[in-house]
Each structure stands twice: as structure tokens, then as C-alpha cells.
Design a protein around this motif. Sequence first.
Motif, PDB file in Angstrom:
ATOM      1  N   PHE A   1      10.934  -5.181  -2.469  1.00  0.00           N
ATOM      2  CA  PHE A   1       9.965  -4.548  -1.684  1.00  0.00           C
ATOM      3  C   PHE A   1       9.882  -3.019  -1.773  1.00  0.00           C
ATOM      4  O   PHE A   1      10.961  -2.453  -1.979  1.00  0.00           O
ATOM      5  N   THR A   2       8.748  -2.465  -1.935  1.00  0.00           N
ATOM      6  CA  THR A   2       8.461  -1.308  -2.011  1.00  0.00           C
ATOM      7  C   THR A   2       8.714  -0.388  -0.752  1.00  0.00           C
ATOM      8  O   THR A   2       9.000   1.001  -0.699  1.00  0.00           O
ATOM      9  N   HIS A   3       8.043  -0.804   0.530  1.00  0.00           N
ATOM     10  CA  HIS A   3       8.235  -0.337   1.589  1.00  0.00           C
ATOM     11  C   HIS A   3       8.774  -1.308   2.879  1.00  0.00           C
ATOM     12  O   HIS A   3       8.666  -2.479   2.676  1.00  0.00           O
ATOM     13  N   ILE A   4       9.467  -0.628   3.428  1.00  0.00           N
ATOM     14  CA  ILE A   4      10.233  -1.429   4.607  1.00  0.00           C
ATOM     15  C   ILE A   4       9.651  -0.838   6.057  1.00  0.00           C
ATOM     16  O   ILE A   4       9.639   0.389   6.204  1.00  0.00           O
ATOM     17  N   CYS A   5       8.855  -1.738   6.788  1.00  0.00           N
ATOM     18  CA  CYS A   5       8.474  -1.253   7.983  1.00  0.00           C
ATOM     19  C   CYS A   5       9.070  -1.672   9.240  1.00  0.00           C
ATOM     20  O   CYS A   5       9.497  -2.906   9.434  1.00  0.00           O
ATOM     21  N   CYS A   6       9.142  -0.861  10.373  1.00  0.00           N
ATOM     22  CA  CYS A   6       9.987  -0.973  11.142  1.00  0.00           C
ATOM     23  C   CYS A   6       9.296  -0.553  12.725  1.00  0.00           C
ATOM     24  O   CYS A   6       9.058   0.861  12.504  1.00  0.00           O
ATOM     25  N   SER A   7       9.372  -1.126  13.749  1.00  0.00           N
ATOM     26  CA  SER A   7       9.123  -0.452  15.234  1.00  0.00           C
ATOM     27  C   SER A   7      10.271   0.314  15.625  1.00  0.00           C
ATOM     28  O   SER A   7      11.359   0.121  15.053  1.00  0.00           O
TER      29      SER A   7
ATOM     30  N   LEU B   1      -3.304   0.581   7.971  1.00  0.00           N
ATOM     31  CA  LEU B   1      -2.826   1.620   6.982  1.00  0.00           C
ATOM     32  C   LEU B   1      -3.235   1.044   5.807  1.00  0.00           C
ATOM     33  O   LEU B   1      -3.582   1.582   4.708  1.00  0.00           O
ATOM     34  N   ILE B   2      -3.102  -0.388   5.614  1.00  0.00           N
ATOM     35  CA  ILE B   2      -3.501  -0.884   4.489  1.00  0.00           C
ATOM     36  C   ILE B   2      -5.074  -0.892   4.360  1.00  0.00           C
ATOM     37  O   ILE B   2      -5.555  -0.779   3.031  1.00  0.00           O
ATOM     38  N   GLN B   3      -5.689  -1.136   5.178  1.00  0.00           N
ATOM     39  CA  GLN B   3      -7.152  -0.772   4.993  1.00  0.00           C
ATOM     40  C   GLN B   3      -7.493   0.654   4.734  1.00  0.00           C
ATOM     41  O   GLN B   3      -8.617   0.820   3.981  1.00  0.00           O
ATOM     42  N   LYS B   4      -6.856   1.475   5.169  1.00  0.00           N
ATOM     43  CA  LYS B   4      -7.227   2.911   4.910  1.00  0.00           C
ATOM     44  C   LYS B   4      -6.535   3.307   3.565  1.00  0.00           C
ATOM     45  O   LYS B   4      -6.725   4.692   3.050  1.00  0.00           O
ATOM     46  N   GLU B   5      -5.850   2.428   2.840  1.00  0.00           N
ATOM     47  CA  GLU B   5      -5.255   2.591   1.516  1.00  0.00           C
ATOM     48  C   GLU B   5      -4.015   3.535   1.449  1.00  0.00           C
ATOM     49  O   GLU B   5      -3.737   4.223   0.618  1.00  0.00           O
ATOM     50  N   TYR B   6      -3.497   3.520   2.829  1.00  0.00           N
ATOM     51  CA  TYR B   6      -2.313   4.135   2.536  1.00  0.00           C
ATOM     52  C   TYR B   6      -1.111   3.978   1.756  1.00  0.00           C
ATOM     53  O   TYR B   6      -0.469   4.788   1.011  1.00  0.00           O
ATOM     54  N   PHE B   7      -0.859   2.559   1.511  1.00  0.00           N
ATOM     55  CA  PHE B   7       0.006   2.001   0.601  1.00  0.00           C
ATOM     56  C   PHE B   7      -0.585   1.888  -1.027  1.00  0.00           C
ATOM     57  O   PHE B   7      -1.455   1.393  -1.058  1.00  0.00           O
ATOM     58  N   PRO B   8       0.091   2.428  -1.665  1.00  0.00           N
ATOM     59  CA  PRO B   8      -0.324   2.265  -3.295  1.00  0.00           C
ATOM     60  C   PRO B   8      -0.563   1.015  -3.584  1.00  0.00           C
ATOM     61  O   PRO B   8       0.014  -0.052  -3.148  1.00  0.00           O
ATOM     62  N   LYS B   9      -1.644   0.783  -4.407  1.00  0.00           N
ATOM     63  CA  LYS B   9      -1.670  -0.421  -5.171  1.00  0.00           C
ATOM     64  C   LYS B   9      -0.288  -1.188  -5.837  1.00  0.00           C
ATOM     65  O   LYS B   9       0.330  -0.563  -6.445  1.00  0.00           O
ATOM     66  N   GLY B  10      -0.035  -2.357  -5.537  1.00  0.00           N
ATOM     67  CA  GLY B  10       0.729  -2.993  -6.009  1.00  0.00           C
ATOM     68  C   GLY B  10       2.089  -3.195  -5.115  1.00  0.00           C
ATOM     69  O   GLY B  10       3.163  -3.428  -5.480  1.00  0.00           O
ATOM     70  N   SER B  11       1.874  -2.512  -3.890  1.00  0.00           N
ATOM     71  CA  SER B  11       2.948  -2.408  -2.827  1.00  0.00           C
ATOM     72  C   SER B  11       3.319  -3.728  -2.546  1.00  0.00           C
ATOM     73  O   SER B  11       2.474  -4.482  -2.189  1.00  0.00           O
ATOM     74  N   LYS B  12       4.564  -4.132  -2.190  1.00  0.00           N
ATOM     75  CA  LYS B  12       5.155  -4.986  -1.368  1.00  0.00           C
ATOM     76  C   LYS B  12       5.909  -4.590  -0.110  1.00  0.00           C
ATOM     77  O   LYS B  12       7.018  -3.760  -0.262  1.00  0.00           O
ATOM     78  N   ILE B  13       5.214  -5.156   0.978  1.00  0.00           N
ATOM     79  CA  ILE B  13       5.761  -4.491   2.261  1.00  0.00           C
ATOM     80  C   ILE B  13       6.551  -5.395   2.851  1.00  0.00           C
ATOM     81  O   ILE B  13       6.055  -6.624   3.056  1.00  0.00           O
ATOM     82  N   LEU B  14       7.489  -5.005   3.519  1.00  0.00           N
ATOM     83  CA  LEU B  14       8.308  -5.871   4.356  1.00  0.00           C
ATOM     84  C   LEU B  14       8.323  -5.458   5.821  1.00  0.00           C
ATOM     85  O   LEU B  14       8.977  -4.271   5.986  1.00  0.00           O
ATOM     86  N   ALA B  15       7.721  -6.028   6.806  1.00  0.00           N
ATOM     87  CA  ALA B  15       7.816  -5.509   8.172  1.00  0.00           C
ATOM     88  C   ALA B  15       8.800  -6.373   8.990  1.00  0.00           C
ATOM     89  O   ALA B  15       9.234  -7.569   8.848  1.00  0.00           O
ATOM     90  N   ILE B  16       9.829  -5.982   9.796  1.00  0.00           N
ATOM     91  CA  ILE B  16      10.668  -6.058  10.294  1.00  0.00           C
ATOM     92  C   ILE B  16      10.446  -6.549  11.932  1.00  0.00           C
ATOM     93  O   ILE B  16       9.910  -5.817  12.679  1.00  0.00           O
ATOM     94  N   HIS B  17      10.238  -8.028  12.283  1.00  0.00           N
ATOM     95  CA  HIS B  17      10.015  -8.365  13.571  1.00  0.00           C
ATOM     96  C   HIS B  17      11.214  -8.305  14.235  1.00  0.00           C
ATOM     97  O   HIS B  17      12.472  -9.057  14.237  1.00  0.00           O
TER      98      HIS B  17
END
Length: 298
Positions: free
Chosen positions: A160-166, A258-274
Motif C-alpha cells: 500500500f502507498t497510503h494508509i488512512c485512519c480516523s 479526495l479520490i474524486q478530487k484527485e488528491y491521491f496520485p494515479k496508481g495509489s493503493k490505499i488501505l483504510a483502517i476500520h
Amino acid sequence: MKIKTQKIVLNNPEIELYIRREDLIHPLISGNKFRKLKYNLIQAKTEKQTTLLTFGGAFSNHILAVASAGFENNFKTIGIIRGEELVHKIDENPTLKKAEQLGMQFKFVSREAYRNKSQKEFVENVEKEFGAFYLIPEGGTNNLAIKGCEEILTNADKMFTHICCSIGTGGTISGIINSSFEGQQIVGFPSLKGDFISNEISNFAKKSNWNLISDYHFGGYGKITDDLIRFINVFHANHNVPLDPIYTGKMMFGIVALIQKEYFPKGSKILAIHTGGLQGIEGMNALLEKQKKETLLK
């Protein structure tokens, strides 16, 4: 412990989004609460303590998790609850009612007094009232909690290129930052207004590969909007993933925006932590019903 990682189908083929289902760890000690309590429970046993004491609000995930952890591990539990008016409303509050059923004893204090909960005098007075206890801070964040949260990521997550967390108290994201891999960017979504949380994270985080997105708190902690409710329900219907309205719902709303706003570069693999917190849906739905608004899917 094998945790489910689920791919979320997007309209954007250039971005991959996955969600780590930490909420499935345990029905009541779920997600980051399990992680934060793991080593604190071990330490409490090492110190031969028999009582856990902690702090929280009316619908606190942390309060219920401590009550459940205490019940399962033979600890007495005490919750210092913010709001004196709640003393007569336990039966109306699903979180406090369940915690009480699990054996937690409550002490309700005014909001003014609650602000002093970290002061030495406050803790000493509580100890005089209840006797010796192992203290777990509000939200569960301390060095042992960070250690537990450092175990969320595994070697399989190097892809993953990005890890997202609340973010609530900052403990979970701090652990994720510390265990992140080279080249990864950690993106946090605070559920509270204000910039103070950056300092809290800096106290625990050992790396600088993180940033906070503060545009998706929806008015602050515990605040929600019709748009957020609609998003959570559509997300649940489309992906069979329930989200809580306080933390993960706001995070996922933010990620999709943010995906819709193209915040993440093309080819990004995002992992969101529930991070769990689904027990709070029942209490939130009770409030929404009173307001005659759409309720959340469970």
C-alpha cells in the motif's frame, strides 16, 4: 489473528482502495480498542491490580470496551463519566446500560470537574473513594496502547502507498505511523475540530510520513449531517461494510471525496483502517429518531 482486508470497488480504475476490517476482531472490544487494551491488560495483571479505571462520555466506545475487557479478564471496572445528568439516564443509553450489565461501576461528574481528570488531586480523590486501580486514560491512549496499535500493519501491507485512519485521541494513527513501511504516507482524518491533535501525535509518532486532513469532521466530535448519514447507508448497501458516524464514516467520506478530487496520485493503493465503534450506532439512531431523520444501517 487473521483480519479481513476487503477491496472496495471504485469508479476510478487508476486507484485501488481496501478496508481493513478491524471491527470484526470482537463484538465489543473491537478495532483499535482491542489493540489499545491488549498490553494495558497484561501490565495490569503484572502489577497484580484487580480493578481498571477509565474515563469517557455518554456513548464512549472506550468505556464499553473496558467494561467488556474487564468482564472477560476478571477485573472490576470503574468508569468516570462526563455529565452528572446521565446518572438517571443509564437505561436510556445503550452504551452505559451494556457497560453496567458487564459489571462496570460508574461515577458521574460535571463537565467542569471532568476537565481536571488528569490532575493529581482528581486521581487521588478517586483512589480514596474506590481504592487501588490500574488507570487507563480517556480513549485508551498511552505508550502501551501505541505498542498495540503498532501491530495493526503487517508485512503484507507493504504493497500500500497510503494508509488512512480516523483520529480521536491520536493513539491509533501514532502506532500505524511507527510501524509503517518505507515510502508509505499515513493520512489521518480527525473527528474533532482544532489543530491540537497534531501535538498529541507528535508526542508518540517516531516518523514524519504523516499528514492530517481536517475537512471532514462535519462540525466536530459527535456531529453528523444528512449527507454523512446518506453516504454511510449507501456505502453499507454497496459494500456490505457498516461504518460508525463518529470516526470511520467520516474517514471513508473523506477518502472517497479526495479520490474524486484527485488528491491521491494515479496508481495509489490505499488501505483504510476500520477502527470499529459500531456500538455507537444504536445511540446515534435513538437521537436521529427523535429528530425524525433517516437512521443508520447496522
